[in-house]
Design an enzyme around this catalytic site. Structure first.
Site, PDB file in Angstrom:
ATOM      1  N   GLY A  24       0.825  -1.201   0.000  1.00 16.05           N
ATOM      2  CA  GLY A  24       0.000   0.000   0.000  1.00 16.05           C
ATOM      3  C   GLY A  24       0.857   1.247   0.000  1.00 16.05           C
ATOM      4  O   GLY A  24       2.084   1.194  -0.050  1.00 16.05           O
ATOM      5  N   VAL A  31       4.858   1.325   0.439  1.00 16.55           N
ATOM      6  CA  VAL A  31       5.200   0.276   1.399  1.00 16.55           C
ATOM      7  C   VAL A  31       5.102  -1.060   0.690  1.00 16.55           C
ATOM      8  O   VAL A  31       4.077  -1.386   0.076  1.00 16.55           O
ATOM      9  CB  VAL A  31       4.255   0.296   2.621  1.00 16.55           C
ATOM     10  CG1 VAL A  31       4.692  -0.763   3.632  1.00 16.55           C
ATOM     11  CG2 VAL A  31       4.244   1.673   3.272  1.00 16.55           C
ATOM     12  N   LYS A  46       9.492   0.634   3.426  1.00 13.11           N
ATOM     13  CA  LYS A  46       8.870   1.879   2.978  1.00 13.11           C
ATOM     14  C   LYS A  46       9.927   2.762   2.343  1.00 13.11           C
ATOM     15  O   LYS A  46      10.985   2.996   2.930  1.00 13.11           O
ATOM     16  CB  LYS A  46       8.213   2.608   4.154  1.00 13.11           C
ATOM     17  CG  LYS A  46       7.460   3.872   3.749  1.00 13.11           C
ATOM     18  CD  LYS A  46       6.681   4.440   4.935  1.00 13.11           C
ATOM     19  CE  LYS A  46       5.856   5.656   4.527  1.00 13.11           C
ATOM     20  NZ  LYS A  46       5.061   6.184   5.663  1.00 13.11           N
ATOM     21  N   ASP A 146      -1.750  12.550  12.164  1.00 13.57           N
ATOM     22  CA  ASP A 146      -2.429  11.941  11.016  1.00 13.57           C
ATOM     23  C   ASP A 146      -3.131  10.654  11.436  1.00 13.57           C
ATOM     24  O   ASP A 146      -3.026   9.628  10.762  1.00 13.57           O
ATOM     25  CB  ASP A 146      -1.431  11.677   9.887  1.00 13.57           C
ATOM     26  CG  ASP A 146      -2.121  11.420   8.546  1.00 13.57           C
ATOM     27  OD1 ASP A 146      -3.323  11.745   8.430  1.00 13.57           O
ATOM     28  OD2 ASP A 146      -1.468  10.897   7.627  1.00 13.57           O
TER      29      ASP A 146
END
Length: 308
Positions: A24, A31, A46, A146
């Site tokens: 994703g 990632v 990542k 976030d």
């Protein structure tokens, strides 16, 4: 140590990580699943994604992704907590794009998917794990900034917070950042992020977990912003226990001083809602603070390290 030979055509990072496919997109990076030839283990890798031809949405605020990725690794490397993903290694690929590796969370679902079909108590227990991570972060003066469904993964009933690319020290002055649907009203009005704004994002997340929908109209950024600033969600309509309803209404308050004072206070209310007292700090929790204790009296060495 285990060394595994790569198959023809497999992409290898730094001669060590064999890429196995995409997991994703994070806030600034791609990632991927990877096999660590040195450790003989599967990891998540990542790295900064190649530049996208798509324009950045007007409600997104992004810094240089290379700097953001490095900052994310630096933050995660200072954290050791059972409800926060652990990082392992940092480096650069053949194109000088930074990457880091972290523990691979197998068969993970985001928080909302994991909560589907679960009882109210089971969902509250998932939220308690998110709050445990927030208690730890805020104790270390770190704001996540976030917190959203995609940034809380659940596997085997265990929740882990991920994607710290926008995390900052809570004393650091910074502008708007994060996912618009979870940004607190005061931050949209220009106030700096705070513990209260992290708790607001948690409140939106909790509302979604219980209701299956966002508390506001997300059909367009302008409508969403108007409702974040001015509309009070109807929490009572969710049919939750009275304690949870009151806690969620406070957490979604437009004014930060009307919200719970800390993640610990909110967690105590969640435990009360399921008829339990917040447990005394476990050995695992105590060790999470000790393992990530800040270095003292190493200013010269740390300055040299960060300069390098």
């Amino acid at each position: 140590m285990v060394a595994v030979k790569a198959q023809t055509g497999e992409l290898i990072i730094n001669g060590r990580y064999i890429l196995r496919g995409s997991l994703g997109m994070g806030g600034v990076g791609l990632v991927q699943r990877a096999f660590d030839r040195l450790a003989g283990a599967e990891v998540a890798l990542k790295r900064v994604a190649p530049p996208s031809p798509q324009p950045i949405p007007p409600h997104e605020t992004l810094a240089d992704p290379r700097v953001t990725l490095a900052q994310e690794f630096r933050t995660l490397a200072s954290l050791r907590h059972p409800n926060i993903v652990s990082v392992l290694d940092y480096g650069f690929d053949a194109n000088d794009r930074p990457y880091f590796t972290m523990e691979l969370i197998e068969d993970a679902e985001n928080l909302l998917h994991a909560g589907r079909g679960q009882s109210v108590e089971a969902r509250i227990r998932l939220l308690i794990q998110v709050l445990q991570a927030l208690v730890y972060l805020h104790h270390r003066n770190i704001l996540h900034r976030d917190l959203s469904p995609r940034n809380v993964l659940v596997a085997g009933g265990a929740a882990k917070m991920i994607d710290f690319g926008l995390s900052v020290d809570r004393n650091q002055q910074t502008g708007i950042g994060g996912t618009l649907a979870y940004i607190a009203p005061e931050v949209l009005r220009g106030s700096p992020p705070s513990i209260a704004s992290d708790l607001y994002a948690f409140g939106v997340l909790a509302y979604e977990l219980f209701s299956g929908r966002h508390p506001f109209d997300t059909s367009s950024p302008s409508v969403l912003i108007d409702e974040i600033l001015d509309k009070a969600p109807d929490v009572a309509a969710l049919g939750l226990p009275a304690i949870m309803t009151a806690a969620l209404e406070r957490t979604l308050a437009k004014q930060p001083d009307q919200r719970p004072q800390s993640a610990a206070d909110l967690m105590a209310l969640c435990y009360e809602c399921i008829g339990q007292r917040a447990p005394v700090e476990s050995t695992t929790m105590r060790e999470s603070f000790l393992q990530a204790a800040r270095l003292v009296g190493r200013e010269r060495e740390m300055a040299y390290l960060f300069g390098a």
